[in-house]
Write an enzyme that holds these catalytic residues in place. Sequence first.
Site, mmCIF file in Angstrom:
data_model
loop_
_atom_site.group_PDB
_atom_site.id
_atom_site.type_symbol
_atom_site.label_atom_id
_atom_site.label_comp_id
_atom_site.label_asym_id
_atom_site.label_seq_id
_atom_site.Cartn_x
_atom_site.Cartn_y
_atom_site.Cartn_z
ATOM 1 N N ARG A 132 28.185 40.933 19.433
ATOM 2 C CA ARG A 132 29.132 39.860 19.886
ATOM 3 C C ARG A 132 28.789 38.648 19.252
ATOM 4 O O ARG A 132 27.699 38.663 18.283
ATOM 5 C CB ARG A 132 29.139 39.864 21.333
ATOM 6 N N CYS A 176 30.738 32.200 12.780
ATOM 7 C CA CYS A 176 30.042 30.837 12.294
ATOM 8 C C CYS A 176 30.677 29.700 12.869
ATOM 9 O O CYS A 176 31.942 29.647 12.966
ATOM 10 C CB CYS A 176 30.255 30.708 10.785
ATOM 11 N N ASN A 190 30.989 31.978 25.847
ATOM 12 C CA ASN A 190 30.106 32.568 26.656
ATOM 13 C C ASN A 190 28.676 32.348 26.192
ATOM 14 O O ASN A 190 28.539 32.804 24.992
ATOM 15 C CB ASN A 190 30.173 34.141 26.829
ATOM 16 N N GLU A 191 27.890 31.573 26.937
ATOM 17 C CA GLU A 191 26.578 31.343 26.433
ATOM 18 C C GLU A 191 26.576 31.113 24.989
ATOM 19 O O GLU A 191 25.915 31.699 24.123
ATOM 20 C CB GLU A 191 25.718 32.546 26.690
ATOM 21 N N CYS A 197 23.808 28.845 11.964
ATOM 22 C CA CYS A 197 24.429 29.600 10.819
ATOM 23 C C CYS A 197 24.032 28.520 9.506
ATOM 24 O O CYS A 197 23.933 27.497 9.520
ATOM 25 C CB CYS A 197 25.886 29.846 10.777
ATOM 26 N N CYS A 231 28.993 25.892 6.766
ATOM 27 C CA CYS A 231 28.071 25.031 7.536
ATOM 28 C C CYS A 231 27.518 23.800 6.495
ATOM 29 O O CYS A 231 27.402 22.595 7.002
ATOM 30 C CB CYS A 231 27.015 25.652 8.132
ATOM 31 N N GLU A 245 25.955 33.566 36.239
ATOM 32 C CA GLU A 245 25.338 34.691 36.154
ATOM 33 C C GLU A 245 23.982 34.859 36.763
ATOM 34 O O GLU A 245 23.288 33.904 36.355
ATOM 35 C CB GLU A 245 25.440 35.245 34.801
ATOM 36 N N TRP A 285 17.058 43.538 28.753
ATOM 37 C CA TRP A 285 16.773 43.000 27.321
ATOM 38 C C TRP A 285 15.625 42.507 27.350
ATOM 39 O O TRP A 285 15.143 41.780 26.197
ATOM 40 C CB TRP A 285 17.987 41.851 27.139
ATOM 41 N N GLU A 303 24.616 47.359 27.214
ATOM 42 C CA GLU A 303 24.224 46.848 28.363
ATOM 43 C C GLU A 303 24.255 47.875 29.681
ATOM 44 O O GLU A 303 24.084 47.421 30.760
ATOM 45 C CB GLU A 303 24.860 45.507 28.790
ATOM 46 N N HIS A 358 21.813 47.460 32.492
ATOM 47 C CA HIS A 358 21.691 46.409 33.245
ATOM 48 C C HIS A 358 22.415 46.648 34.702
ATOM 49 O O HIS A 358 23.214 47.054 34.665
ATOM 50 C CB HIS A 358 22.579 45.250 32.461
HETATM 51 C C1 GAL Z 1 24.137 37.108 29.617
HETATM 52 C C2 GAL Z 1 25.429 37.257 29.034
HETATM 53 C C3 GAL Z 1 26.171 38.405 29.707
HETATM 54 C C4 GAL Z 1 24.916 39.683 29.704
HETATM 55 C C5 GAL Z 1 23.875 39.364 30.375
HETATM 56 C C6 GAL Z 1 22.930 40.365 30.614
HETATM 57 O O1 GAL Z 1 23.324 36.349 28.442
HETATM 58 O O2 GAL Z 1 26.237 36.120 29.494
HETATM 59 O O3 GAL Z 1 27.397 38.881 28.965
HETATM 60 O O4 GAL Z 1 24.879 40.009 28.615
HETATM 61 O O5 GAL Z 1 23.360 38.119 29.946
HETATM 62 O O6 GAL Z 1 21.814 39.704 31.178
#
Ligand code: GAL
Length: 658
Positions: free
Chosen positions: A106, A110, A144-145, A153, A158, A302, A310, A350, A353
Site C-alpha cells: 500500500r 510519490c 491513511n497515516e 521519495c 520530487c 485506531e 508488525w 494483517e 492483527h
Molecule cells: C495502522 C494502519 C492500519 C493498520 C494498522 C495495523 O498503521 O492505519 O491500516 O495497518 O496500522 O496496526
Amino acid sequence: MPGLGWGADYNPEQWPEHVWAEDVELMRRAGVNLVSVGIFSWAKIEVSKGEYRFGWLDRVLDLLHAGGIRVDLATATAAPPPWLTTAYPEMLPVRADGVRLSHGSRQAYCPSSPIYRDRATALAAEMASHYRDHPALAAWHVGNEYACHVKRCYCDTCAASFRDWLSSRYTLDQLNDAWSTAFWSQGYTDWSQILPPRVTPTFSNPGHVLDYDRFSDDAILELYKAERDVLKMITPDVPVTTNFMVNWTFGALDYWKWAREVDFVSNDHYTESQSPDRHVELAMSADLVRGLAGGEPWLLMEHSTSAVNWQPRNIAKLPGEMRRHSFQHIARGADGALFFQWRQSRGGGERYHSAMVPHAGTDTKVYREVCQVGAELGQLTGVAGSTVDAPVAILYDFQSGWALQQDAHPTQDFDYFKHVFGYYKALWESGVTVDFVAPGTNLSAYSMVVVPAFHAVSDAHAAVVADYVAGGGHVVVTYLSGVADEHLRIRLGGYPGAFRDVLGVWSEEFFPLRQGETVSLSDGSTVSLWTEHLHVRTADIVASYVDGPLPGVPAVTRNAFGNGVAWYVACDLDGSGLRRTVENALSGAGVPVSAQRIEHSGIELVRRKGDVSWLFAVNHTDTDAQIEASGVDVLSGAQVSGRLTVRAGDVVVLREEV
Ligand code: GAL
C-alpha cells in the site's frame, strides 16, 4: 456525534456480502456507533480509469445507517490499485538508493506525482458527489497515516519540486550560506545541480537533509489539502480529517502544521507491546494529540483490541488492558476510541492483527470486552466535548527530532522521542497532567515548561522561552537544546548557544559516554549517555559529577533570570534522578505533586471538565488502591464520599461533586 464514538475501520470488501448484515448486528451488540469505511477500497470502487462502482458501497452504507451507525467515509486513496501503477509506473516512489518501489502492498505513490494527485482528487470528488446526501456520512477520512511507509521519495519529479520549493525561499547565495556548502566543496552555482539527498559516499549535508524533510512534509500535506479542498467544495459542512500517527515510532511529519488543516484531529495509537511503560507512553501520545488539537476534543481513530502484527513479538493484551487503554485516551481528551479493525482479516498482510471480532468469533475475551466498554461509553455521553486542564507544558519539536536522527552527531544513542518520554514519565509518576506545545507558543498559561532537546532553534523561538522566564515562568531545559540554528549551523561561543543567557551557563565540550558507562552525581543520581563540560556564569549548581570524565563539573544548574527560574540538565539522568529534579523544579514553580503521585497510589488520575467535572481513575497495578475523591461512580451508580477504591486493573469514572 451525540456522545463518545466507539467502533473501528470497517473493511466489508474483505468479506462476502452475506456477512455484512451479521456485522451490523454484532456492531449494535457491541455499542458501535462510528466506523471508518473504504480506506483501502480504491480497487473496488474505481475498477479502471474513470469507471466507478458504488453499488456495493451504497449497500454497506445503507445497512450501517439502518443499524444507527455513522460513517467516517474514506476517500479511498491510501492504496492505489495495480491498474493505475501499471499504467503510470512513474508515480511509484523511489528510495534514496534509487530503487523504485513496486505495488503489492500500500501507499505506493510519490507525493509529488501529478498522476497520483489527479486520480486521487478525481476519486475524492466522485466520492463526495455520490455520498454528499447520505445520512450515514459523519466525516471524511482522507488518505491513511500519510508517510507511514513512504516517508520521503527521491525521484526526479520530487527533485524538480524540491528546487521550486527552495527557490521560493532562498536565493542561491542564501542557500549556500544556510547549508554551509563551503564545507566539502558543495557550492551550488545553478539550481539544476541540487538533488534530493540521495545516497552519497558519506554523510549528507545536514541543512540539505533537514530542508528535504521540510519539503517532503509540505509535499505530502499538499496532497491532503488537494483532496480536502475538493471535499469542501462539494460537502462544505462535512468535517474532514486524516489520521495522524503520534506515538513512539516518531514520524516524518510536523503535525503542528498538519493540525491547522484538519477540522478535527484524529490519531492512531499502537502500544509497544513489549514495553512495561506502554500505558505511560500511551498517556504521552494522547496528551500530545490533545496539544495538536489545541486543547479541543479529538478522536482516537485506531488502536488495537489486542496484539498487532508488525512488532518483533506481538504480545496479546491481558484481560482489562484494552479497556484501560480506551479509557486512558478518553480521559486525556478523546471523544471516541476506534480500532483497526472491525473483523479480523482472513487473508492479507494483517491477518494476525487483532480486531473487535477475532478469528475465533464472539465467544472470546476480546469481543466480550469490546461489548463491555461499548456499553460503558454509552453511559458517558456527557463527557463528550469536555476538556483537560494542565499546569505544565512540554515543548515538542518534530523538526528537532528529525535533525537529531541524522548521522554524525556526538552520540548515536540519543533518541528524541525517548528523551522527551523520560521527562513525561517523571511528570506522569508525579501525577501532574501535561500539555504539549509547539515552538513559538506563548507559554504564559503554564506554571512550568519543560524544553527537552530543543535543538534546531530560531532566534525568534529562543526568545519566546527567554521572555517566558523573564516574565516569571519556570523552565527545565535539557542537553542538546539551543545548540544549532534552524539550518543546523552551530551557535558559536559555547553550548547551549540559544539558551546560554537564560540558563546562566556555558559549555565548552560534549562528553558523551560509552555504551553502558555510567557516572555518579553529587545528589546520588546516576547518569548515562551524555555529559558535557559545563561552566556556570550566574547559575547555581544543583548537582555535579563525582566521577567519570568530568569530576567536579556542574551537571544540573538552576538560574534566576528576570522574574523566573531556568534549570539546565546537562546530562542524561536515570529515572529517579530525573524525577527528583523534575519534582524540585515543580515545587519551585508551585505545582503540587504530593496528593496525586501515581508512583505511590498506582492510579492514573485525569480530570475532564465541562458543565461538570469528570474524574477518570485508572489502576494499572494488580492491587486495589484508594484515593480521596467524592461524587457518583458513573459506571456503577454508587455514591462515593471521600474515599474511592479502584480495584486492581479497573477503571472508575467519577462525576465529581464540586
Ligand atoms: C495502522 C494502519 C492500519 C493498520 C494498522 C495495523 O498503521 O492505519 O491500516 O495497518 O496500522 O496496526
